[in-house]
Enzyme design. Structure first.
Site, PDB file in Angstrom:
ATOM      1  N   HIS A 142      71.330  20.163 -32.387  1.00 38.49           N
ATOM      2  CA  HIS A 142      71.295  19.851 -33.994  1.00 38.49           C
ATOM      3  C   HIS A 142      72.965  20.382 -34.596  1.00 38.49           C
ATOM      4  CE1 HIS A 142      70.100  24.015 -34.954  1.00 38.49           C
ATOM      5  NE2 HIS A 142      70.825  23.789 -36.027  1.00 38.49           N
TER       6      HIS A 142
ATOM      7  N   ASP B  90      66.501  22.030 -28.044  1.00 46.23           N
ATOM      8  CA  ASP B  90      67.567  21.861 -29.098  1.00 46.23           C
ATOM      9  C   ASP B  90      68.714  22.585 -28.561  1.00 46.23           C
ATOM     10  OD1 ASP B  90      68.617  21.178 -31.319  1.00 46.23           O
ATOM     11  OD2 ASP B  90      68.222  23.423 -32.354  1.00 46.23           O
TER      12      ASP B  90
ATOM     13  N   GLY C  50      74.704  28.132 -39.720  1.00 48.23           N
ATOM     14  CA  GLY C  50      75.860  28.472 -39.164  1.00 48.23           C
ATOM     15  C   GLY C  50      75.480  29.368 -37.841  1.00 48.23           C
ATOM     16  N   ASN C  51      74.783  30.124 -37.957  1.00 44.55           N
ATOM     17  CA  ASN C  51      74.389  30.708 -36.824  1.00 44.55           C
ATOM     18  C   ASN C  51      73.933  30.098 -35.375  1.00 44.55           C
ATOM     19  OD1 ASN C  51      73.789  33.533 -38.826  1.00 44.55           O
ATOM     20  ND2 ASN C  51      74.840  34.128 -36.827  1.00 44.55           N
ATOM     21  N   SER C  52      73.535  28.950 -35.967  1.00 38.40           N
ATOM     22  CA  SER C  52      72.971  28.151 -34.935  1.00 38.40           C
ATOM     23  C   SER C  52      73.715  27.884 -33.578  1.00 38.40           C
ATOM     24  CB  SER C  52      72.479  26.570 -35.534  1.00 38.40           C
ATOM     25  OG  SER C  52      71.536  26.743 -36.385  1.00 38.40           O
TER      26      SER C  52
ATOM     27  N   THR D 181      68.370  29.407 -32.443  1.00 42.35           N
ATOM     28  CA  THR D 181      68.267  27.970 -32.499  1.00 42.35           C
ATOM     29  C   THR D 181      67.396  27.656 -34.105  1.00 42.35           C
ATOM     30  OG1 THR D 181      67.131  26.001 -31.716  1.00 42.35           O
ATOM     31  CG2 THR D 181      65.799  28.025 -31.654  1.00 42.35           C
ATOM     32  N   ALA D 182      66.881  28.585 -34.560  1.00 43.01           N
ATOM     33  CA  ALA D 182      66.008  28.090 -35.907  1.00 43.01           C
ATOM     34  C   ALA D 182      65.728  29.472 -36.678  1.00 43.01           C
ATOM     35  CB  ALA D 182      64.787  27.510 -35.553  1.00 43.01           C
ATOM     36  N   ILE D 183      65.353  29.319 -37.897  1.00 46.21           N
ATOM     37  CA  ILE D 183      64.983  30.509 -38.973  1.00 46.21           C
ATOM     38  C   ILE D 183      63.863  29.884 -39.677  1.00 46.21           C
ATOM     39  CG2 ILE D 183      67.340  31.684 -39.183  1.00 46.21           C
ATOM     40  CD1 ILE D 183      67.656  30.365 -41.629  1.00 46.21           C
ATOM     41  N   LEU D 184      62.831  30.811 -39.994  1.00 57.24           N
ATOM     42  CA  LEU D 184      61.682  30.408 -40.641  1.00 57.24           C
ATOM     43  C   LEU D 184      62.031  30.257 -42.119  1.00 57.24           C
ATOM     44  CD1 LEU D 184      58.561  29.811 -40.551  1.00 57.24           C
ATOM     45  CD2 LEU D 184      58.307  32.179 -40.758  1.00 57.24           C
TER      46      LEU D 184
END
Length: 315
Positions: A158, A188, A265-267, A283-286
């Site tokens: 992404h 992802d 930005g951490n992705s 890959t994701a944050i809630l």
């Protein structure tokens, strides 16, 4: 000469990726998924490189301090057996003072700092540009990690999926255009290859998650909101999690849940152990309320899944 990814065994056994587990998807928010089918890069042979961990440094330093203490005790006790009970209060105070002085002059290294120093040369800033021009504005800023020292980089799909051009910046400031070699939409993930690389580029050491447990200390390194590289520490909150964004895209399974701070930005950045070895790709944050800021729950793709999607030899 053929370059290879660097692998490290887990603490107890090499193992395999933890099996996927079912369960209700977790609602959250993240950027878009791509339906592009995955393709694999050429497989490489794994190798292991011994490293000196903070724990080993502590053992070495403790042995040195013990030897120093015994020498001081011996110099203050010319006759008779040398046992703790036989040492005078003055000698014990001298030993204690010497140990304290040594630690004040050379404190034990921080495990977090040691891990960051190991991974820092392998972390890159990834920018997806809106047009082929170098002056184009970024569509997105993310993070990547060098997994082979020929410029092969893992990041999130992404981060680059809408970009017309991708640029990466290495730890020494060197910038390069990068091409997308392959993608793994189910996880992802995207594999990049930089067109030019620093002469001393270092690949990260990858580590099996076979013995990763809730409570294990981990770190994230990346470019949250474009600021970085930034490091944050926390613990593994859970394993074999499932995540689905609120937009309704497909769920990702078998994820590592962690509480080390991660933000946009951490992705694509690494999730590390205190040994500085990569166990996952962030890959994701809630984000149930859509603020797009960290509330304490992040997810990472296990490195076994990530390397398999990149066409590299699994553990």
């Amino acid at each position: 000469m053929k370059r290879t990814a660097i692998y490290s065994r887990s603490r107890h056994a090499s193992g395999h990726a933890p099996p996927s587990a079912g369960g209700a998807p977790i609602a959250g928010s993240k950027t878009e998924w791509s339906p592009t089918a995955p393709s694999a890069a050429a497989a490489t042979t794994a190798s292991r490189v011994p490293r000196i961990t903070p724990q080993r440094w502590i053992v070495v330093l403790s042995a040195a301090l013990l030897s120093m203490a015994l020498f001081i005790a011996w110099s203050h006790w010319p006759t008779g057996p040398l046992t703790p009970a036989s040492l005078s209060p003055q000698t014990l105070r001298a030993i204690d003072a010497e140990v304290r002085r040594s630690l004040s002059l050379r404190p034990l290294p921080s495990a977090v700092a040691h891990a960051y120093e190991r991974i820092a040369p392998s972390v890159v800033r990834v920018a997806g540009l809106s047009s082929p021009s170098d002056t184009a504005s970024p569509e997105g800023i993310g993070t990547g990690v060098v997994i082979v020292d020929d410029g092969t980089i893992l990041t999130n799909l992404h981060v680059v999926q809408r970009a017309k051009r991708v640029k990466v910046m290495f730890s020494n400031g060197h910038e390069s255009v990068a091409e997308v070699l392959s993608v793994d939409a189910a996880n992802d993930l995207a594999v990049l290859r930089a067109k030019s690389i620093p002469d001393d580029l270092q690949a990260a050491t990858l580590r099996s998650t076979a013995d990763l447990r809730p409570g294990d200390e981990v770190l994230t390194v990346g470019f949250p909101f474009g600021i970085g590289p930034s490091v944050s520490s926390g613990v593994v909150s859970g394993v074999r999690r499932e995540y689905r964004a609120q937009e309704g895209q497909q769920a990702i399974r078998n994820l590592i849940q962690f509480d080390a701070a991660a933000n946009p930005g951490n992705s694509g950045g690494p999730l590390l152990t205190l040994d500085g070895e990569v166990v996952g790709i962030v890959t994701a944050i809630l984000n149930p309320a859509q603020q797009r800021v960290f509330i304490g729950i992040g997810f990472a793709v296990p490195i076994e899944n990530a390397t398999a999607g990149a066409g590299l030899t699994p553990f």
